[in-house]
Design a protein around this motif. Structure first.
Motif, PDB file in Angstrom:
ATOM      1  N   MET A 261       0.834  -1.214   0.000  1.00 25.47           N
ATOM      2  CA  MET A 261       0.000   0.000   0.000  1.00 25.47           C
ATOM      3  C   MET A 261       0.866   1.261   0.000  1.00 25.47           C
ATOM      4  N   GLY A 262       2.174   1.070   0.178  1.00 22.83           N
ATOM      5  CA  GLY A 262       3.097   2.215   0.113  1.00 22.83           C
ATOM      6  C   GLY A 262       3.449   2.822   1.457  1.00 22.83           C
ATOM      7  N   PHE A 263       3.150   2.095   2.558  1.00 22.35           N
ATOM      8  CA  PHE A 263       3.447   2.630   3.897  1.00 22.35           C
ATOM      9  C   PHE A 263       4.822   2.161   4.371  1.00 22.35           C
ATOM     10  N   ASP A 264       5.801   3.058   4.362  1.00 24.13           N
ATOM     11  CA  ASP A 264       7.163   2.692   4.794  1.00 24.13           C
ATOM     12  C   ASP A 264       7.217   2.308   6.270  1.00 24.13           C
ATOM     13  N   TRP A 265       6.289   2.869   7.062  1.00 24.23           N
ATOM     14  CA  TRP A 265       6.301   2.563   8.498  1.00 24.23           C
ATOM     15  C   TRP A 265       5.994   1.087   8.776  1.00 24.23           C
ATOM     16  N   ALA A 266       5.450   0.384   7.786  1.00 24.67           N
ATOM     17  CA  ALA A 266       5.149  -1.047   7.978  1.00 24.67           C
ATOM     18  C   ALA A 266       6.427  -1.869   8.162  1.00 24.67           C
ATOM     19  N   TYR A 267       7.570  -1.322   7.742  1.00 20.62           N
ATOM     20  CA  TYR A 267       8.848  -2.038   7.925  1.00 20.62           C
ATOM     21  C   TYR A 267       9.289  -2.022   9.398  1.00 20.62           C
ATOM     22  N   GLU A 268       8.625  -1.181  10.199  1.00 18.67           N
ATOM     23  CA  GLU A 268       8.954  -1.113  11.635  1.00 18.67           C
ATOM     24  C   GLU A 268       7.868  -1.774  12.486  1.00 18.67           C
ATOM     25  N   MET A 269       7.180  -2.758  11.906  1.00 18.10           N
ATOM     26  CA  MET A 269       6.163  -3.509  12.661  1.00 18.10           C
ATOM     27  C   MET A 269       6.707  -4.901  12.925  1.00 18.10           C
ATOM     28  N   TYR A 270       6.553  -5.355  14.145  1.00 17.09           N
ATOM     29  CA  TYR A 270       7.192  -6.613  14.563  1.00 17.09           C
ATOM     30  C   TYR A 270       6.185  -7.544  15.225  1.00 17.09           C
ATOM     31  N   HIS A 271       6.135  -8.773  14.727  1.00 18.14           N
ATOM     32  CA  HIS A 271       5.358  -9.814  15.406  1.00 18.14           C
ATOM     33  C   HIS A 271       6.304 -10.513  16.374  1.00 18.14           C
ATOM     34  N   ILE A 272       5.925 -10.550  17.640  1.00 19.63           N
ATOM     35  CA  ILE A 272       6.752 -11.188  18.670  1.00 19.63           C
ATOM     36  C   ILE A 272       6.047 -12.481  19.102  1.00 19.63           C
ATOM     37  N   PRO A 273       6.378 -13.601  18.456  1.00 15.56           N
ATOM     38  CA  PRO A 273       5.710 -14.867  18.805  1.00 15.56           C
ATOM     39  C   PRO A 273       6.278 -15.468  20.090  1.00 15.56           C
ATOM     40  N   PHE A 274       5.562 -16.408  20.647  1.00 13.07           N
ATOM     41  CA  PHE A 274       6.040 -17.112  21.846  1.00 13.07           C
ATOM     42  C   PHE A 274       5.489 -18.524  21.835  1.00 13.07           C
ATOM     43  N   GLY A 275       6.127 -19.386  22.625  1.00 20.77           N
ATOM     44  CA  GLY A 275       5.697 -20.781  22.701  1.00 20.77           C
ATOM     45  C   GLY A 275       4.409 -20.927  23.507  1.00 20.77           C
TER      46      GLY A 275
END
Length: 571
Positions: A353-367
């Motif tokens: 969609m052209g949003f550069d801020w999406a590169y600073e989004m993080y999924h933090i998974p866990f067990g």
């Protein structure tokens, strides 16, 4: 004062003196190692990479280079084959480290890296009308600790509890309540009664498959604003939130936002319009999707064939809302590993969609949190309720206090801090991607790698300061030789590593770095306490050792605080 960097500077200068140009400070710094045995020094520098530049054997280079390295903070430089082993001056380094901790207090290890910028953190997110199970503990504890760690790095965390308050399950619950529910029972014990109805619905479906259709019909009514459906949904939501808040209060966790899934209902059409305007929507079997072939990902489903929007649409709306509201530096989602694909798709759609801020989004998974090695399931009623676990933990700790220290002031408060802390620490000491097996007995022991062990060590250190009549100071003067023991040096070395540990925990979004660190520091302190006479010495020696104890108290308390735990001064 980073002594490792000082040593790297000395080695870099010595190499320049030998005419070596291709080994700048950064490279030298990255080559430094910690010897496997403290008897081999505090820092080691291998000379293998220098062989080509100097056209000599590594042992010969080590011998030549060692002679050119000297001065504070080094006490001794030894050659061991191709290695240079460097021994730090314990008095100089000890003075620097203890001064830094006592001067900075709980700010030791902090930085302004974040420059106050916002970091929304999506954590906890229990489902309305379902119990707050041990399974939700992980997202809650890990997310809260990450928020504390980001704050220590100079960011402004925004704790968001994205409540699960929408979906077909509410249609099912409305059907179950209408068929088998009892208003008085729900009011008396909302979560337990609603869970019972939810489990009963799934049991009955086996005999009457039409229940599934009825559930879908009632959810459609809810979506269309039907008064009865709306009233029941709001009631279920309100009762559930009241119950959740009791648990959050017990854990001392607060939120900046409890906007749940329903909050984004009126924000999803805009997302669909934006995707259409960018020509990103493709029709597939009647549904609307965003193709992600170029990323080797399956298509992201935006609208079902019946026109209903999906999780992805909602989360796209939430991401846009969060960026517009908080202008974030990073956005963090502390959500189980089974949602990995969903978040990969979410971020890629935002990027398309052209949003550069999406590169600073993080999924933090866990067990997962396991019970007897198996996954807990709400649907089957096989679930361990967090509220019951916390209550049991507090009661068990209170019992221990009554036996060991019956005159302790604030017994109830200390029992709460230690009981709740034990449950949270059991989660946070583990690498977040590992599965954890639930064991209350293991959590509550005062021996080994547990929260109560670290808290008790902190209380023991506080007791020493009281007994020794420690006089707080921000300008410690260490008596020569008072901290020369290997036990004292191990504690000083650990204290010096705390800022680096905080950096690593923030970079990896993993609080277990802090959890392991406070365990190690507590163990090293207890060895120091067992082997070195702290109180029965000359006054200057006693005060010097108490200054080290005071530094341990500060760092243990701050480490526990970052994990969301309290540090009682008496236990």
């Amino acid at each position: 004062m980073d002594h490792k960097l000082q040593v790297a500077t000395k080695i870099t200068e010595a190499l320049a003196g030998l005419g070596v140009q291709d080994f700048p400070f950064e490279k030298v710094s990255s080559m430094l190692e910690t010897p496997p045995n403290p008897a081999m020094g505090d820092i080691a520098f291998p000379c293998f990479q220098l062989a080509k530049a100097l056209r000599k054997a590594p042992p010969a280079i080590a011998a030549e280079l060692a002679g050119a390295i000297s001065g504070a903070p080094l006490k001794e430089v030894q050659v061991a084959g191709p290695y240079i082993n460097l021994f730090l001056d314990q008095h100089v380094v000890g003075t620097d480290i203890i001064s830094a901790v006592l001067t900075q207090g709980n700010a030791y290890g902090s930085s302004e890296d974040g420059q106050g910028r916002n970091v929304p953190i999506d954590l906890s997110s229990p489902n309305i009308a379902k119990p707050f199970s041990m399974g939700h503990l992980r997202s809650t504890c890990i997310g809260n600790a990450i928020a504390n760690i980001m704050e220590k790095k100079g960011y402004t965390p925004v704790r968001i509890n994205h409540i699960g308050d929408w979906g077909t399950q509410f249609g099912k619950l409305i059907v179950a309540y209408q068929k088998w529910g009892d208003e008085a029972k729900v009011k008396a014990e909302p979560i337990k009664e609603l869970l019972k109805l939810y489990v009963q619905f799934h049991d009955e479906v086996a005999n009457d498959p039409t229940l599934e259709d009825q559930g879908r019909e009632w959810f459609k009514k809810l979506e269309d604003g039907d008064a009865e459906a709306q009233h029941l949904w709001e009631w279920f939501r309100e009762e559930s939130l009241k119950e959740f808040m009791k648990i959050y209060e017990l854990m001392d966790i607060k939120f900046d936002s409890t906007n749940g899934e329903a909050f984004y209902n009126d924000k999803m059409d805009r997302v669909v319009t934006m995707l259409e305007e960018r020509n990103l929507l493709t029709e597939s079997d009647g549904a609307m999707v965003v193709m992600l072939d170029e990323f080797d990902l399956p298509p992201c489903l935006i609208k079902k064939s019946d026109g209903a929007t999906l999780y992805a649409t909602r989360d796209l709306a939430a991401a846009l809302y969060r960026h517009e509201t908080y202008d974030f530096a990073k956005a963090v989602y502390v959500v189980g590993g089974e949602q990995r694909l969903h978040f990969q798709q979410l971020y890629k759609v935002l990027q398309k969609m052209g949003f550069d801020w999406a590169y600073e989004m993080y999924h933090i998974p866990f067990g997962m949190m396991l019970k007897d090695g198996k996954k807990m399931s709400t649907r089957k009623g096989k679930v361990v309720l967090l509220e019951e676990v916390l209550a049991q933990a507090i009661a068990d700790v209170k019992k221990v206090i009554e036996e060991k220290n019956p005159t302790l002031a604030n017994k109830d408060e200390v029992a709460r801090q230690v009981g709740v802390g034990a449950v949270m620490f059991h989660d946070l000491k583990n690498y977040r991607l590992n599965d954890i097996n639930f064991s209350l007995e293991e959590m509550l022991t005062f021996e080994g790698e547990t929260g109560p062990y670290v808290q008790y060590t902190h209380a023991r250190a506080c007791s020493l300061l009281r007994k020794g009549n420690y006089q707080p100071t921000t300008e410690p003067t260490l008596a020569e030789g008072a901290l020369d023991s290997k036990e004292a040096w191990a504690v000083i070395t650990a204290l010096s590593q705390f800022p680096d540990i905080v950096d690593r925990a923030a970079a990896d979004f993993d609080p277990s770095f802090i959890g392991k660190f406070v365990i190690d520091l507590a163990q090293l302190f207890n060895k120091f306490y067992a082997n070195v006479r702290i109180l029965a010495e000359e006054e200057d020696v006693k005060q010097t050792r108490l200054q080290l104890v005071a530094a341990v108290v500060i760092v243990l308390k701050e480490g526990l605080r970052l994990l969301g735990l309290k540090a009682p001064e008496e236990m």
